[in-house]
Design a protein around this motif. Sequence first.
Motif, PDB file in Angstrom:
ATOM      1  N   GLN A 306     -16.053   9.254   4.514  1.00  0.00           N
ATOM      2  CA  GLN A 306     -14.845   8.876   4.709  1.00  0.00           C
ATOM      3  C   GLN A 306     -15.029   7.686   6.079  1.00  0.00           C
ATOM      4  OE1 GLN A 306     -11.839  10.104   3.008  1.00  0.00           O
ATOM      5  NE2 GLN A 306     -13.478  11.407   2.039  1.00  0.00           N
ATOM      6  N   TYR A 307     -15.981   7.618   6.588  1.00  0.00           N
ATOM      7  CA  TYR A 307     -15.727   6.532   7.949  1.00  0.00           C
ATOM      8  C   TYR A 307     -15.440   5.159   7.485  1.00  0.00           C
ATOM      9  CZ  TYR A 307     -17.350   4.687  12.260  1.00  0.00           C
ATOM     10  OH  TYR A 307     -17.495   4.067  13.466  1.00  0.00           O
ATOM     11  N   ALA A 308     -15.563   4.565   6.611  1.00  0.00           N
ATOM     12  CA  ALA A 308     -15.275   3.317   6.173  1.00  0.00           C
ATOM     13  C   ALA A 308     -13.768   3.078   5.927  1.00  0.00           C
ATOM     14  CB  ALA A 308     -15.932   2.729   4.876  1.00  0.00           C
ATOM     15  N   THR A 309     -13.096   4.288   5.980  1.00  0.00           N
ATOM     16  CA  THR A 309     -11.591   4.226   5.831  1.00  0.00           C
ATOM     17  C   THR A 309     -10.876   3.647   7.137  1.00  0.00           C
ATOM     18  OG1 THR A 309     -11.340   5.728   4.209  1.00  0.00           O
ATOM     19  CG2 THR A 309      -9.591   5.711   5.517  1.00  0.00           C
ATOM     20  N   ASN A 310     -11.663   3.782   8.361  1.00  0.00           N
ATOM     21  CA  ASN A 310     -11.356   3.476   9.647  1.00  0.00           C
ATOM     22  C   ASN A 310     -10.004   4.073   9.961  1.00  0.00           C
ATOM     23  OD1 ASN A 310     -11.055   2.007  11.991  1.00  0.00           O
ATOM     24  ND2 ASN A 310     -11.327   0.002  11.272  1.00  0.00           N
ATOM     25  N   PHE A 311     -10.140   5.252  10.310  1.00  0.00           N
ATOM     26  CA  PHE A 311      -8.919   6.057  10.952  1.00  0.00           C
ATOM     27  C   PHE A 311      -8.536   5.676  12.127  1.00  0.00           C
ATOM     28  CE2 PHE A 311     -11.205   8.746   7.898  1.00  0.00           C
ATOM     29  CZ  PHE A 311     -10.454   9.370   7.141  1.00  0.00           C
ATOM     30  N   SER A 312      -9.074   5.160  13.128  1.00  0.00           N
ATOM     31  CA  SER A 312      -8.783   4.593  14.243  1.00  0.00           C
ATOM     32  C   SER A 312      -7.502   3.500  13.919  1.00  0.00           C
ATOM     33  CB  SER A 312      -9.573   4.178  15.441  1.00  0.00           C
ATOM     34  OG  SER A 312     -10.489   3.397  14.507  1.00  0.00           O
ATOM     35  N   ARG A 313      -7.941   2.784  13.076  1.00  0.00           N
ATOM     36  CA  ARG A 313      -7.169   1.794  12.613  1.00  0.00           C
ATOM     37  C   ARG A 313      -5.686   2.064  12.008  1.00  0.00           C
ATOM     38  NH1 ARG A 313      -8.888  -4.072   9.506  1.00  0.00           N
ATOM     39  NH2 ARG A 313      -6.776  -5.024   9.827  1.00  0.00           N
ATOM     40  N   TRP A 314      -6.121   3.310  11.258  1.00  0.00           N
ATOM     41  CA  TRP A 314      -4.828   3.632  10.417  1.00  0.00           C
ATOM     42  C   TRP A 314      -3.712   4.568  11.529  1.00  0.00           C
ATOM     43  CZ3 TRP A 314      -3.204   8.676   9.025  1.00  0.00           C
ATOM     44  CH2 TRP A 314      -2.267   8.870   7.817  1.00  0.00           C
ATOM     45  N   VAL A 330     -10.544  -1.852   3.382  1.00  0.00           N
ATOM     46  CA  VAL A 330     -11.752  -1.158   3.781  1.00  0.00           C
ATOM     47  C   VAL A 330     -12.727  -2.541   3.985  1.00  0.00           C
ATOM     48  CG1 VAL A 330     -13.865  -0.016   3.156  1.00  0.00           C
ATOM     49  CG2 VAL A 330     -11.583   0.823   2.713  1.00  0.00           C
ATOM     50  N   THR A 331     -13.190  -2.716   5.288  1.00  0.00           N
ATOM     51  CA  THR A 331     -14.060  -3.878   5.661  1.00  0.00           C
ATOM     52  C   THR A 331     -15.726  -3.471   5.660  1.00  0.00           C
ATOM     53  OG1 THR A 331     -13.444  -3.789   7.859  1.00  0.00           O
ATOM     54  CG2 THR A 331     -12.434  -5.340   6.541  1.00  0.00           C
ATOM     55  N   ASN A 332     -15.886  -2.349   6.011  1.00  0.00           N
ATOM     56  CA  ASN A 332     -17.280  -2.184   6.285  1.00  0.00           C
ATOM     57  C   ASN A 332     -17.745  -1.096   5.068  1.00  0.00           C
ATOM     58  OD1 ASN A 332     -17.855  -3.549   8.690  1.00  0.00           O
ATOM     59  ND2 ASN A 332     -16.267  -2.195   9.409  1.00  0.00           N
ATOM     60  N   PHE A 333     -17.545  -1.186   3.601  1.00  0.00           N
ATOM     61  CA  PHE A 333     -18.005  -0.255   2.860  1.00  0.00           C
ATOM     62  C   PHE A 333     -19.536   0.126   2.982  1.00  0.00           C
ATOM     63  CE2 PHE A 333     -19.548   1.378  -1.133  1.00  0.00           C
ATOM     64  CZ  PHE A 333     -18.423   2.002  -1.598  1.00  0.00           C
TER      65      PHE A 333
HETATM   66  C1  LIG Z   1     -12.041  -0.556  12.579  1.00  0.00           C
HETATM   67  O1  LIG Z   1     -10.847  -1.467  12.603  1.00  0.00           O
HETATM   68  C2  LIG Z   1     -11.129  -2.256  13.891  1.00  0.00           C
HETATM   69  C3  LIG Z   1     -10.092  -3.197  14.039  1.00  0.00           C
HETATM   70  O2  LIG Z   1      -8.765  -2.532  14.083  1.00  0.00           O
HETATM   71  C4  LIG Z   1     -12.681  -2.917  13.776  1.00  0.00           C
HETATM   72  O3  LIG Z   1     -12.623  -3.462  15.258  1.00  0.00           O
HETATM   73  C5  LIG Z   1     -13.626  -2.013  13.560  1.00  0.00           C
HETATM   74  O4  LIG Z   1     -14.784  -2.856  13.486  1.00  0.00           O
HETATM   75  C6  LIG Z   1     -13.124  -1.137  12.117  1.00  0.00           C
HETATM   76  N1  LIG Z   1     -14.180  -0.141  11.861  1.00  0.00           N
HETATM   77  C7  LIG Z   1     -14.552   0.211  10.711  1.00  0.00           C
HETATM   78  C8  LIG Z   1     -15.750   1.339  10.600  1.00  0.00           C
HETATM   79  O5  LIG Z   1     -14.265  -0.544   9.661  1.00  0.00           O
END
Ligand SMILES: *[C@@H]1O[C@H](CO)[C@@H](O)[C@H](O)[C@H]1NC(C)=O
Length: 432
Positions: A306-314, A330-333
Motif C-alpha cells: 500500500q506504500y504508494a498510497t502515501n499515508f503520511s500525506r493522507w 498516486v505519484t510513485n506507483f
Molecule cells: C508523499 O507525499 C509527499 C508530499 O506530501 C512527498 O514528498 C513524498 O515523496 C510522497 N511519498 C510517496 C511514497 O509517494
Amino acid sequence: MFQIQCRLWILCISAILLLFIYNITLTLKLMYTPLCPKEIAAERSSKIIYKKCTKDIVQPNQNDRTFNLDLSLGRWDERRKYKLFDNIIVGDEYSLLSSSFRTCLATQSSLEKLPSIIEVSNHWNGPVSLATFAAHEEELNSLLMYVLFLRKCDIGIRNKIAFHLAITRERRPKSFSIDFALLETLDCGKPLEVLKDLLKDVNKGPNKWRSKLPYPQNHLRNLARKTCQTKYVFLTDVDIIPSKGMAESLDAFLEKAECKGQCAYVVPTYEVDERVAFPANKTELVRLANKGLARPFHHKVFIYNQYATNFSRWQNQINENPAVHVSHPVTNFEFLYEPFYIATDTVPPHDERFIGYGYTRNSQVYEMFVAGYEFLVLSPIFTCHWGLQVKRTRPPWREHQNNLNRKQFDGFKREIFSKYNKDPLNMMARKT
Ligand SMILES: *[C@@H]1O[C@H](CO)[C@@H](O)[C@H](O)[C@H]1NC(C)=O
Ligand SMILES: *[C@@H]1O[C@H](CO)[C@@H](O)[C@H](O)[C@H]1NC(C)=O
C-alpha cells in the motif's frame, strides 16, 4: 334417416364438449399441483435433498431459505477447472439497491472468513456481491447452511447481499442437502461458534487435502465483480471493513466526479489493533495511528502493498472537507502496489491463471497502470483490517503457490507488454 343423422350430430357435439371440459380440468390440475410433491413432503419433515427440481419447490414463503442452484448446470471457467454459479441466493433488496446506489461492494470469501461479512454489511448500506467457494460436498453443505444462518439472523445481509458460488471440477459436489431442523437451532448470538461447529469436519479425515488446495481468488473476484449491477465497483477482500456510511458518501462524490480519462479511486486501508473499537471517523483513525494502534495495511509484512498510497500525506491533511474528495493522486506507483479502489467495471479482469497466493491482485493493478489508469486517493473514507500484522514464516505450501504464480507472472508481464506496447516500470529487464 334424418333422425339418425341428428343423433350422430348430437353425439359429436357432446364428445367435443366432453373433451373440452376434460382438457380444462387437466390444465387446471397441472397449474395447481406442485411439480415435486416428494420434495415438498420431505421438506415438511424438515430435511430436503436437492437434486433436480430445486426450482419447483420454491414457493413464495420459502424464497428466503432455498437456493437457485442446480449443480448439473453452472458456467465453466476458461480452463474448465472451476464451475461458477451466479446469484444462488439474492438479497430481498439487492436489485432495488443496485438501482439506487452508484457503487456495488464486490467481495469474495472462503467459509472460514465469512463472519467478516457481518461487520462489512453493517457499515455498507449499498448492494453487496459476494462470491464464495466450496471444494467438496461437506464444505458446500456447511457453506450453504452458514449463508442461511446469516440471512436468518441479520436483516442487512438478508436484504443487501447477492451470493455466488464457485466449485472445483475435481471432487465437485454432485448434490447438496440442508438440515432445516438444525438451522432453526443455530444461535444468532454466536456466529463464530456456529461456524466452528460447521467447519469441524470440513478439512479433516478424507478431506485433509482441502487445507492445501489453492484458493481461486481471482475467479471469485471476477465472479463478484461481474454480478454487480451498478456503474462503479468497489472490490475488496471480505476482511476489509469499510468505514461507516461509505456507500452514501461515495455516491455524493461520484455524482460529481469529473474523471476525464481512466480513473481508479483508492480507499486507504489500515490495520487496526483488535483491542480498540472500529474508528468512527478519520480523526479517530489518525489518533489511533499516532498511538501505534493502527498503521497502513501490511506495513510491516509487505510494505509495497500500500506504500504508494502515501499515508503520511493522507494523514496530514488539515482542515479537511468532511465530504468525500480526492486527497491526492498516486505519484510513485511501484510494482506490487495493490490498493483497494473504486472504478467502473471496465477495468481489466483478474487473470485466472493466478490461483492461490501471490500476484493475484497486484498483477491486475499493474495492468491498470500500464493501460494508463490514474490512481486518486480518496479522503476521509478508509477501510480497516483487524489485527496488526506481523511477519511470520510462510508455510511451505504457500511458498510453493507463490513460486508457481511467479512463473506465471513472467508470461503475464510479456503479454501486457505486447498488448499495450509500453513498459513504464521497466519490467521486461527486471527479474520478478
Ligand atoms: C508523499 O507525499 C509527499 C508530499 O506530501 C512527498 O514528498 C513524498 O515523496 C510522497 N511519498 C510517496 C511514497 O509517494
Ligand atoms: C469522530 O469520532 C469521535 C469518536 O467517536 C467523535 O468524538 C468526534 O466528534 C468525531 N468527529 C467528527 C468530525 O465527526
